[in-house]
Design a protein around this motif. Sequence first.
Motif, PDB file in Angstrom:
ATOM      1  N   LEU A 191      12.813 -31.250 -79.149  1.00 15.73           N
ATOM      2  CA  LEU A 191      12.200 -32.209 -79.343  1.00 15.73           C
ATOM      3  C   LEU A 191      11.186 -33.107 -79.860  1.00 15.73           C
ATOM      4  O   LEU A 191      11.050 -33.738 -80.050  1.00 15.73           O
ATOM      5  CB  LEU A 191      10.941 -32.047 -78.272  1.00 15.73           C
ATOM      6  CG  LEU A 191      11.722 -31.620 -77.139  1.00 15.73           C
ATOM      7  CD1 LEU A 191       9.883 -31.370 -75.491  1.00 15.73           C
ATOM      8  CD2 LEU A 191      11.867 -32.587 -75.742  1.00 15.73           C
TER       9      LEU A 191
ATOM     10  N   SER B 208      18.064 -29.465 -63.836  1.00 15.22           N
ATOM     11  CA  SER B 208      17.332 -28.261 -63.259  1.00 15.22           C
ATOM     12  C   SER B 208      18.131 -27.247 -62.326  1.00 15.22           C
ATOM     13  O   SER B 208      17.683 -26.116 -61.713  1.00 15.22           O
ATOM     14  CB  SER B 208      16.159 -29.606 -62.483  1.00 15.22           C
ATOM     15  OG  SER B 208      16.759 -30.131 -61.496  1.00 15.22           O
TER      16      SER B 208
ATOM     17  N   LEU C 174       3.226 -30.952 -71.914  1.00 12.67           N
ATOM     18  CA  LEU C 174       3.986 -29.929 -72.553  1.00 12.67           C
ATOM     19  C   LEU C 174       3.687 -29.165 -72.831  1.00 12.67           C
ATOM     20  O   LEU C 174       3.618 -27.053 -72.236  1.00 12.67           O
ATOM     21  CB  LEU C 174       4.849 -30.228 -73.072  1.00 12.67           C
ATOM     22  CG  LEU C 174       5.788 -29.739 -74.168  1.00 12.67           C
ATOM     23  CD1 LEU C 174       6.529 -29.269 -72.760  1.00 12.67           C
ATOM     24  CD2 LEU C 174       6.452 -29.908 -75.750  1.00 12.67           C
TER      25      LEU C 174
ATOM     26  N   ILE D 165      10.982 -33.197 -68.440  1.00 10.61           N
ATOM     27  CA  ILE D 165      11.216 -31.720 -68.735  1.00 10.61           C
ATOM     28  C   ILE D 165      10.208 -30.515 -68.768  1.00 10.61           C
ATOM     29  O   ILE D 165      10.903 -29.366 -68.248  1.00 10.61           O
ATOM     30  CB  ILE D 165      11.056 -31.698 -70.858  1.00 10.61           C
ATOM     31  CG1 ILE D 165      11.836 -32.670 -70.765  1.00 10.61           C
ATOM     32  CG2 ILE D 165      11.099 -30.990 -71.704  1.00 10.61           C
ATOM     33  CD1 ILE D 165      11.992 -33.316 -72.403  1.00 10.61           C
ATOM     34  N   CYS D 166       9.001 -30.662 -68.248  1.00  8.88           N
ATOM     35  CA  CYS D 166       7.983 -29.786 -67.729  1.00  8.88           C
ATOM     36  C   CYS D 166       8.585 -29.149 -66.128  1.00  8.88           C
ATOM     37  O   CYS D 166       8.310 -28.176 -66.858  1.00  8.88           O
ATOM     38  CB  CYS D 166       6.837 -30.049 -67.241  1.00  8.88           C
ATOM     39  SG  CYS D 166       5.871 -31.142 -68.895  1.00  8.88           S
TER      40      CYS D 166
ATOM     41  N   LEU E 234      17.290 -32.384 -77.598  1.00  6.84           N
ATOM     42  CA  LEU E 234      16.890 -33.780 -76.764  1.00  6.84           C
ATOM     43  C   LEU E 234      16.039 -34.767 -77.832  1.00  6.84           C
ATOM     44  O   LEU E 234      14.933 -35.444 -77.562  1.00  6.84           O
ATOM     45  CB  LEU E 234      16.206 -33.738 -75.716  1.00  6.84           C
ATOM     46  CG  LEU E 234      16.710 -32.968 -74.529  1.00  6.84           C
ATOM     47  CD1 LEU E 234      15.409 -33.375 -73.509  1.00  6.84           C
ATOM     48  CD2 LEU E 234      17.901 -34.165 -74.501  1.00  6.84           C
TER      49      LEU E 234
ATOM     50  N   LEU F 295      13.843 -24.663 -77.345  1.00  3.62           N
ATOM     51  CA  LEU F 295      14.176 -26.651 -76.179  1.00  3.62           C
ATOM     52  C   LEU F 295      13.641 -26.737 -77.853  1.00  3.62           C
ATOM     53  O   LEU F 295      12.504 -26.608 -78.187  1.00  3.62           O
ATOM     54  CB  LEU F 295      12.584 -27.002 -75.161  1.00  3.62           C
ATOM     55  CG  LEU F 295      12.435 -28.433 -74.915  1.00  3.62           C
ATOM     56  CD1 LEU F 295      13.434 -28.914 -74.176  1.00  3.62           C
ATOM     57  CD2 LEU F 295      11.102 -28.304 -73.950  1.00  3.62           C
TER      58      LEU F 295
ATOM     59  N   ASN G 283      18.121 -35.057 -65.225  1.00  4.59           N
ATOM     60  CA  ASN G 283      17.370 -34.290 -65.073  1.00  4.59           C
ATOM     61  C   ASN G 283      18.166 -33.618 -63.402  1.00  4.59           C
ATOM     62  O   ASN G 283      18.010 -32.471 -63.894  1.00  4.59           O
ATOM     63  CB  ASN G 283      16.109 -34.776 -64.950  1.00  4.59           C
ATOM     64  CG  ASN G 283      14.681 -33.121 -64.735  1.00  4.59           C
ATOM     65  OD1 ASN G 283      14.841 -32.889 -65.569  1.00  4.59           O
ATOM     66  ND2 ASN G 283      14.470 -33.482 -63.405  1.00  4.59           N
TER      67      ASN G 283
ATOM     68  N   LEU H 230      11.862 -28.342 -65.612  1.00  3.98           N
ATOM     69  CA  LEU H 230      12.609 -27.266 -66.879  1.00  3.98           C
ATOM     70  C   LEU H 230      11.546 -26.273 -67.446  1.00  3.98           C
ATOM     71  O   LEU H 230      12.428 -24.450 -68.099  1.00  3.98           O
ATOM     72  CB  LEU H 230      13.552 -27.854 -67.970  1.00  3.98           C
ATOM     73  CG  LEU H 230      14.222 -29.009 -67.305  1.00  3.98           C
ATOM     74  CD1 LEU H 230      15.525 -29.625 -68.363  1.00  3.98           C
ATOM     75  CD2 LEU H 230      15.211 -28.970 -66.208  1.00  3.98           C
TER      76      LEU H 230
ATOM     77  N   LEU I 237      16.921 -39.743 -69.008  1.00  6.69           N
ATOM     78  CA  LEU I 237      17.005 -38.088 -68.982  1.00  6.69           C
ATOM     79  C   LEU I 237      16.453 -37.986 -67.352  1.00  6.69           C
ATOM     80  O   LEU I 237      16.962 -37.580 -66.617  1.00  6.69           O
ATOM     81  CB  LEU I 237      15.615 -37.346 -69.906  1.00  6.69           C
ATOM     82  CG  LEU I 237      15.286 -36.638 -69.808  1.00  6.69           C
ATOM     83  CD1 LEU I 237      16.483 -35.115 -69.767  1.00  6.69           C
ATOM     84  CD2 LEU I 237      13.723 -36.338 -70.048  1.00  6.69           C
TER      85      LEU I 237
END
Length: 303
Positions: free
Chosen positions: A151, A110, A165, A133-134, A120, A149, A106, A136, A102
């Motif tokens: 997860l 981004s 998150l 991820i945060c 993901l 999203l 990333n 994004l 990732l």
Amino acid sequence: MLPGSIQISGETLSGAEIRDICESLRENSVRLLSLRGCQLSERDFGHVCRGVAESRSLAQLNLNLGIVSNINRVKQLAEALKTNRSVQSLFLHGSPLTDAGLALLNPALSIHPSLVALDLGDCMLGDEGINLICGLLPPDGAKSGLKELTLSANPGITSKGWGRLAIAVAHSSQLRVLNLDYNPLGDQVAGMLAVAVASSRTLEVLDLEGTGLTNQSAHTLLDMVENYPTALRTLILAENNISPELQQQISDLLSEGEEEEETDAHEVTAREKNPWICQNNSSSQMVLMTSGLGDSLLAETEM
């Protein structure tokens, strides 16, 4: 001709099939490309990535179930996404991505100008992946970010990662769907998520199926739905140790909120269509008058 779709599942793809796929991508005749669980050589995967990079029509890319199977493929996909400008939805569910993979992907994610949905799930992510991820999910007014999203099934993420998150979700101005099903969240993380949902102005769907919740979480979520205005419309709590009665109470309250929103929308539409509707904000009375000369005066009082 409108762009179509190529959807193949569980097949071993030949070089000729890959050439046809790449040609369609370059001709901008594909809107959806799904190679779910397919087998293809390293060389052919590179060809597909170059086709993705050149395509201006591709909106949804599904490489679920092990297509992106090693770091080299992650690098090739990242290069493709740096050039591509059309992909809106990227699905990598069931890829052994890990935090290291990732981290390579990333930068492309981004800066992508169109990406709004990312899956993901079951990608072997941990807390370092969550930190990426945060990024994004930018805070209000910062820049565009994800609207959906997924997860699911990433048990390597700890409560610290989920807490991070939750903060990002609380401050995101765009996220509408969050799928966290089949993660061992427990009641502590559910409490953090309840605060995030109460703070969010956009989150409409939250999937917590099979996440180890009990009635303790349900009471917290019930209190949130009952006492705080949220955008939430769907909360999935199946396969948890939560009583059916509590689940039904939460569902009923969410349904009531949706009905009230629809009623408010109808009233706004009516006022927009009829310029003679006047509302006195200082009282509960609303007066409705017709526009025709000589027509009778109609009065409606809201209790």
